[in-house]
Motif scaffolding. Structure first.
Motif, PDB file in Angstrom:
ATOM      1  N   LEU A 531      -8.767  -8.336   3.416  1.00  0.00           N
ATOM      2  CA  LEU A 531      -8.577  -9.795   2.658  1.00  0.00           C
ATOM      3  C   LEU A 531      -8.792  -9.976   1.064  1.00  0.00           C
ATOM      4  N   GLY A 532     -10.187 -10.549   2.370  1.00  0.00           N
ATOM      5  CA  GLY A 532     -11.263 -11.239   2.163  1.00  0.00           C
ATOM      6  C   GLY A 532     -12.592 -10.362   0.775  1.00  0.00           C
ATOM      7  N   GLY A 533     -12.231  -9.256   0.922  1.00  0.00           N
ATOM      8  CA  GLY A 533     -12.591  -7.743   0.770  1.00  0.00           C
ATOM      9  C   GLY A 533     -12.583  -8.072  -1.317  1.00  0.00           C
ATOM     10  N   TYR A 534     -11.212  -8.299  -1.639  1.00  0.00           N
ATOM     11  CA  TYR A 534     -10.570  -8.117  -3.027  1.00  0.00           C
ATOM     12  C   TYR A 534     -10.167  -9.525  -3.115  1.00  0.00           C
ATOM     13  N   LEU A 535      -8.794 -10.232  -2.541  1.00  0.00           N
ATOM     14  CA  LEU A 535      -8.402 -11.566  -2.659  1.00  0.00           C
ATOM     15  C   LEU A 535      -8.999 -13.006  -2.812  1.00  0.00           C
ATOM     16  N   ARG A 536      -9.412 -13.693  -3.379  1.00  0.00           N
ATOM     17  CA  ARG A 536     -10.210 -15.106  -3.599  1.00  0.00           C
ATOM     18  C   ARG A 536      -8.727 -16.296  -2.931  1.00  0.00           C
ATOM     19  N   GLY A 537      -8.954 -17.481  -1.618  1.00  0.00           N
ATOM     20  CA  GLY A 537      -7.846 -17.962  -1.831  1.00  0.00           C
ATOM     21  C   GLY A 537      -7.298 -17.729  -0.436  1.00  0.00           C
ATOM     22  N   PRO A 538      -5.473 -19.070  -0.596  1.00  0.00           N
ATOM     23  CA  PRO A 538      -5.145 -18.027   0.407  1.00  0.00           C
ATOM     24  C   PRO A 538      -3.971 -17.549   0.193  1.00  0.00           C
ATOM     25  N   VAL A 539      -3.060 -16.810   1.465  1.00  0.00           N
ATOM     26  CA  VAL A 539      -2.212 -15.609   0.837  1.00  0.00           C
ATOM     27  C   VAL A 539      -0.665 -16.308   1.425  1.00  0.00           C
ATOM     28  N   ALA A 540       0.034 -16.317   0.602  1.00  0.00           N
ATOM     29  CA  ALA A 540       0.801 -16.954   1.706  1.00  0.00           C
ATOM     30  C   ALA A 540       1.741 -15.721   2.171  1.00  0.00           C
ATOM     31  N   ALA A 541       2.205 -17.182   3.567  1.00  0.00           N
ATOM     32  CA  ALA A 541       2.497 -15.917   5.285  1.00  0.00           C
ATOM     33  C   ALA A 541       3.661 -14.696   5.127  1.00  0.00           C
ATOM     34  N   GLU A 542       5.312 -14.664   3.966  1.00  0.00           N
ATOM     35  CA  GLU A 542       5.301 -13.119   3.881  1.00  0.00           C
ATOM     36  C   GLU A 542       4.526 -12.281   2.987  1.00  0.00           C
ATOM     37  N   ALA A 543       3.529 -12.548   2.506  1.00  0.00           N
ATOM     38  CA  ALA A 543       3.478 -11.680   1.544  1.00  0.00           C
ATOM     39  C   ALA A 543       2.762  -9.771   2.723  1.00  0.00           C
ATOM     40  N   PRO A 544       3.375  -8.757   1.757  1.00  0.00           N
ATOM     41  CA  PRO A 544       4.022  -7.832   2.315  1.00  0.00           C
ATOM     42  C   PRO A 544       2.357  -7.426   2.397  1.00  0.00           C
ATOM     43  N   PRO A 545       2.038  -6.462   3.253  1.00  0.00           N
ATOM     44  CA  PRO A 545       0.237  -5.652   3.096  1.00  0.00           C
ATOM     45  C   PRO A 545       0.541  -5.025   2.386  1.00  0.00           C
ATOM     46  N   ALA A 546      -0.725  -4.319   2.021  1.00  0.00           N
ATOM     47  CA  ALA A 546      -1.041  -2.865   1.033  1.00  0.00           C
ATOM     48  C   ALA A 546      -2.266  -2.562   1.317  1.00  0.00           C
ATOM     49  N   LEU A 547      -2.249  -1.242   0.772  1.00  0.00           N
ATOM     50  CA  LEU A 547      -3.546  -0.681   1.408  1.00  0.00           C
ATOM     51  C   LEU A 547      -4.265  -0.566  -0.468  1.00  0.00           C
ATOM     52  N   VAL A 548      -5.050  -0.064  -0.744  1.00  0.00           N
ATOM     53  CA  VAL A 548      -6.088   0.056  -1.971  1.00  0.00           C
ATOM     54  C   VAL A 548      -6.535   1.848  -1.391  1.00  0.00           C
ATOM     55  N   VAL A 549      -6.040   3.082  -2.007  1.00  0.00           N
ATOM     56  CA  VAL A 549      -5.912   3.705  -1.428  1.00  0.00           C
ATOM     57  C   VAL A 549      -7.121   5.007  -2.818  1.00  0.00           C
ATOM     58  N   GLY A 550      -8.945   5.128  -1.839  1.00  0.00           N
ATOM     59  CA  GLY A 550      -8.757   5.666  -3.144  1.00  0.00           C
ATOM     60  C   GLY A 550      -8.875   7.533  -2.866  1.00  0.00           C
ATOM     61  N   TYR A 551      -8.276   7.377  -3.328  1.00  0.00           N
ATOM     62  CA  TYR A 551      -7.499   9.400  -3.437  1.00  0.00           C
ATOM     63  C   TYR A 551      -9.226  10.112  -3.758  1.00  0.00           C
ATOM     64  N   ALA A 552      -9.708   9.555  -5.131  1.00  0.00           N
ATOM     65  CA  ALA A 552     -11.015   9.805  -5.788  1.00  0.00           C
ATOM     66  C   ALA A 552     -11.742  10.752  -4.656  1.00  0.00           C
ATOM     67  N   THR A 553     -11.994   9.928  -3.399  1.00  0.00           N
ATOM     68  CA  THR A 553     -13.312   9.849  -2.893  1.00  0.00           C
ATOM     69  C   THR A 553     -13.877  10.792  -1.061  1.00  0.00           C
ATOM     70  N   PRO A 554     -12.862  11.528  -1.053  1.00  0.00           N
ATOM     71  CA  PRO A 554     -13.149  12.670  -0.266  1.00  0.00           C
ATOM     72  C   PRO A 554     -13.662  14.194  -0.694  1.00  0.00           C
ATOM     73  N   SER A 555     -13.880  14.477  -0.062  1.00  0.00           N
ATOM     74  CA  SER A 555     -14.286  16.171  -1.095  1.00  0.00           C
ATOM     75  C   SER A 555     -12.972  16.410  -0.940  1.00  0.00           C
ATOM     76  N   ALA A 556     -12.532  17.342  -1.668  1.00  0.00           N
ATOM     77  CA  ALA A 556     -11.732  18.353  -2.123  1.00  0.00           C
ATOM     78  C   ALA A 556     -10.384  18.780  -0.552  1.00  0.00           C
ATOM     79  N   HIS A 557     -11.791  19.454   0.001  1.00  0.00           N
ATOM     80  CA  HIS A 557     -11.071  19.456   1.660  1.00  0.00           C
ATOM     81  C   HIS A 557     -11.205  19.098   2.560  1.00  0.00           C
ATOM     82  N   ALA A 558     -11.570  18.164   2.730  1.00  0.00           N
ATOM     83  CA  ALA A 558     -11.455  16.897   2.974  1.00  0.00           C
ATOM     84  C   ALA A 558     -10.240  15.983   3.044  1.00  0.00           C
ATOM     85  N   TYR A 559      -9.794  16.105   1.798  1.00  0.00           N
ATOM     86  CA  TYR A 559      -8.597  15.361   1.436  1.00  0.00           C
ATOM     87  C   TYR A 559      -7.033  15.243   2.080  1.00  0.00           C
TER      88      TYR A 559
END
Length: 574
Positions: A531-559
């Motif tokens: 979380l510290g990579g993007y969001l600054r400050g406290p996060v509510a205890a009930e916060a749903p976890p989320a992933l930031v998925v970079g679908y462009a990053t892998p090569s085409a054959h590795a995706y």
């Protein structure tokens, strides 16, 4: 030397804004007026070749006949000319709205740039004090090199570098070496080569709606240097603090904090909260209006108007980071905010997402008041950006090879995004995916745990890269893009090693904690940024976890393998 006229080729993108559909015939008139406006503002300069009627009709979602009639009317009025085998072009002698408004500032900056180029030991004016940290600040924490032993890479903010157009770049670089004038190999204008600034001014006006003359473009070493130069100039002109979206890139925060105070402004489903910005003492704001990073929302029209009003009332500056504005899929492109207020908005971008970060080239569209100090700061920072690379990029832009590469990458990234959406719908039915209409990443929000705990830096990095960003007040209110129909992607394209389970009940089930998610990703060769990579400050205890998925990053054959590893690990958590 004479300023070259940009040459546009068929099949190129053209950003023109049309009003809402109305009565019969208004679509044609809307196209006509939009093209007139683009010509008046200089976004389509004299001699610029327009897209073929078929291409523009497809981009606008109109019939070819509607666009053809609009072209014919503008030809009759003298705005355009049509010649056999030469296509339709903007007529010569059409005055631009920006020429007179910027002439004085351009002359001043040009004189300063020429003086610096003539004698690089003697700057034309007193230069702001800059240290290396202001022009190429290191992220926090410092970069530690590529991930060790990574098998899969789904980190956000990166393009598929294996798709770099090597052949086209090599041809352009060879032409640059062979055709560059002798003076190109010496010290030159700190703003950059006129060939690239001219090509960029035409391209940015055509594709992003940016209103800038070549003399007001400054070429730099990517957005990192652009932000360093801007914060140094802001500090030198009395700005004490800059507001930055929360969440945002930590590297940008570190660069800004080296010279200015930083004020956090939260983001909701309408984008940056301008009311919060107005309550701070910030004299500048850094934002991503077209596609907020990492949440993926666009700044709403009402917020855009409010942000411009804030800049006028505060005498403040808006830094527009247009980091992936060329990649859109399900919606019409959102034009640059800069087009509405070129004297208040500093438009900055780079080719790091379109070509790759190895080519360290970016740009700043400078408002007149900032042009001279930015030129001086650039001269002191490194005198000039690499000349041969500038000439090669100008060649790609002028030849149409850059547009061709972008079209190819857009198609490929859209297919990857579609596969991600379909796979999540099939295999993680309780998850929610947002931010998918544009860009190179998506937000994958997982079910909340009974008592989720915020991740800390004690959870180590591992290998398949993806960012865990728990966020309740932001992600829970983030707009959800229309889910792509399941028929869009054949079932056979789902990674074969992931089999949907029929035992998942439909009622709500507590989700896994973030510690369990991080551990599962690590076991599956997943390296998680916390979380510290993007969001600054406290996060509510009930916060749903989320992933930031970079679908462009892998090569085409590795995706497919990377997606398999990600979803298998998440599905195993139950």
């Amino acid at each position: 030397m004479p300023v070259p006229v940009p040459v546009l080729v068929p099949g190129l993108d053209l950003l023109i804004e049309l009003g809402p559909p109305g009565v019969r015939g208004t679509r044609r008139r809307a196209v006509e007026e939009a093209l007139r406006t683009a010509i008046r503002e200089g976004r389509l300069p004299p001699g610029a070749r327009l897209p073929a009627t078929r291409d523009l009709a497809e981009q606008l979602g109109l019939s070819r006949g509607t666009v053809s009639q609009a072209y014919e009317q503008l030809i009759a009025e003298g705005w355009l000319i049509a010649r056999t085998k030469a296509g339709t072009r903007v007529a010569d002698g059409v005055a631009t709205a920006t020429a007179n408004a910027t002439a004085n500032a351009t002359a001043t900056a040009t004189a300063a740039a020429n003086a610096a180029a003539t004698d690089p030991r003697l700057p034309a004016r007193p230069l702001p004090s800059l240290s290396p940290s202001q022009t190429s600040a290191s992220p926090t924490p410092p970069w530690s090199g590529p991930p060790s032993g990574a098998r899969h890479d789904l980190s956000p903010g990166r393009p598929d570098v294996s798709a770099f157009p090597r052949a086209a770049w090599a041809r352009a670089l060879r032409r640059a070496i062979h055709e560059a004038p002798a003076e190109a190999f010496g010290y030159g204008d700190p703003r950059g080569r006129i060939e690239l600034r001219t090509a960029l001014a035409g391209y940015l006006g055509r594709v992003r709606g940016v209103r800038v003359a070549p003399d007001h473009l400054l070429i730099c070493a990517g957005f990192t240097q652009a932000l360093g130069l801007l914060t140094a100039v802001f500090a030198g002109t009395g700005v004490g603090a800059i507001a930055i979206e929360n969440p945002a890139m930590p590297e940008h925060l570190a660069i800004a904090a080296a010279r200015l105070g930083v004020r956090d402004v939260t983001v909701d489903d309408q984008g940056l909260r301008v009311a919060e910005l107005a309550a701070t003492d910030a004299g500048a704001v850094l934002c991503t209006p077209a596609h907020q990073f990492p949440l993926g929302v666009s700044l709403s029209p009402a917020r855009r108007a409010a942000l411009l009003a804030w800049a006028d009332e505060r005498d403040g500056w808006i830094v527009e980071d247009d980091y992936d504005g060329e990649f859109r899929y399900d919606r019409r492109p959102v034009g640059a905010l800069q087009a509405r207020r070129p004297d208040r908005v500093v438009y900055a971008g780079s080719i790091s997402k379109s070509l790759g970060p190895a080519v360290r080239l970016g740009w700043i569209a400078c408002p007149p008041r900032l042009l001279e100090p930015l030129v001086a700061a650039k001269h002191l920072a490194d005198r000039q950006s690499p000349v041969l690379e500038q000439l090669a990029l100008a060649d790609l832009l002028d030849s149409g090879a850059y547009d061709h590469h972008l079209r190819t990458m857009r198609r490929g990234y859209r297919r990857r995004r579609d596969l991600l959406v379909r796979s999540v719908a099939e295999l993680l039915p309780r998850a929610r995916i947002t931010g998918i209409a544009a860009g190179l990443h998506a937000i994958l929000e997982l079910p909340s745990a009974p008592s989720s705990t915020v991740l800390s830096s004690t959870v180590p990095d591992s290998t398949v890269l993806c960012s865990i960003v728990p966020n309740s007040t932001i992600l829970s209110s983030t707009i959800t893009d229309s889910t792509i129909p399941k028929s869009t992607i054949p079932k056979s394209t789902i990674p074969k090693s992931i089999v949907p389970s029929s035992t998942v009940p439909s009622q709500a089930i507590p989700g896994p904690t973030e510690q369990r998610i991080a551990e599962a990703l690590r076991q599956a060769s997943v390296r998680a940024r916390l979380l510290g990579g993007y969001l600054r400050g406290p996060v509510a205890a009930e916060a749903p976890p989320a992933l930031v998925v970079g679908y462009a990053t892998p090569s085409a054959h590795a995706y497919a393998g990377a997606l398999d590893a990600l979803l298998s690990a998440l599905r195993a958590l139950g």
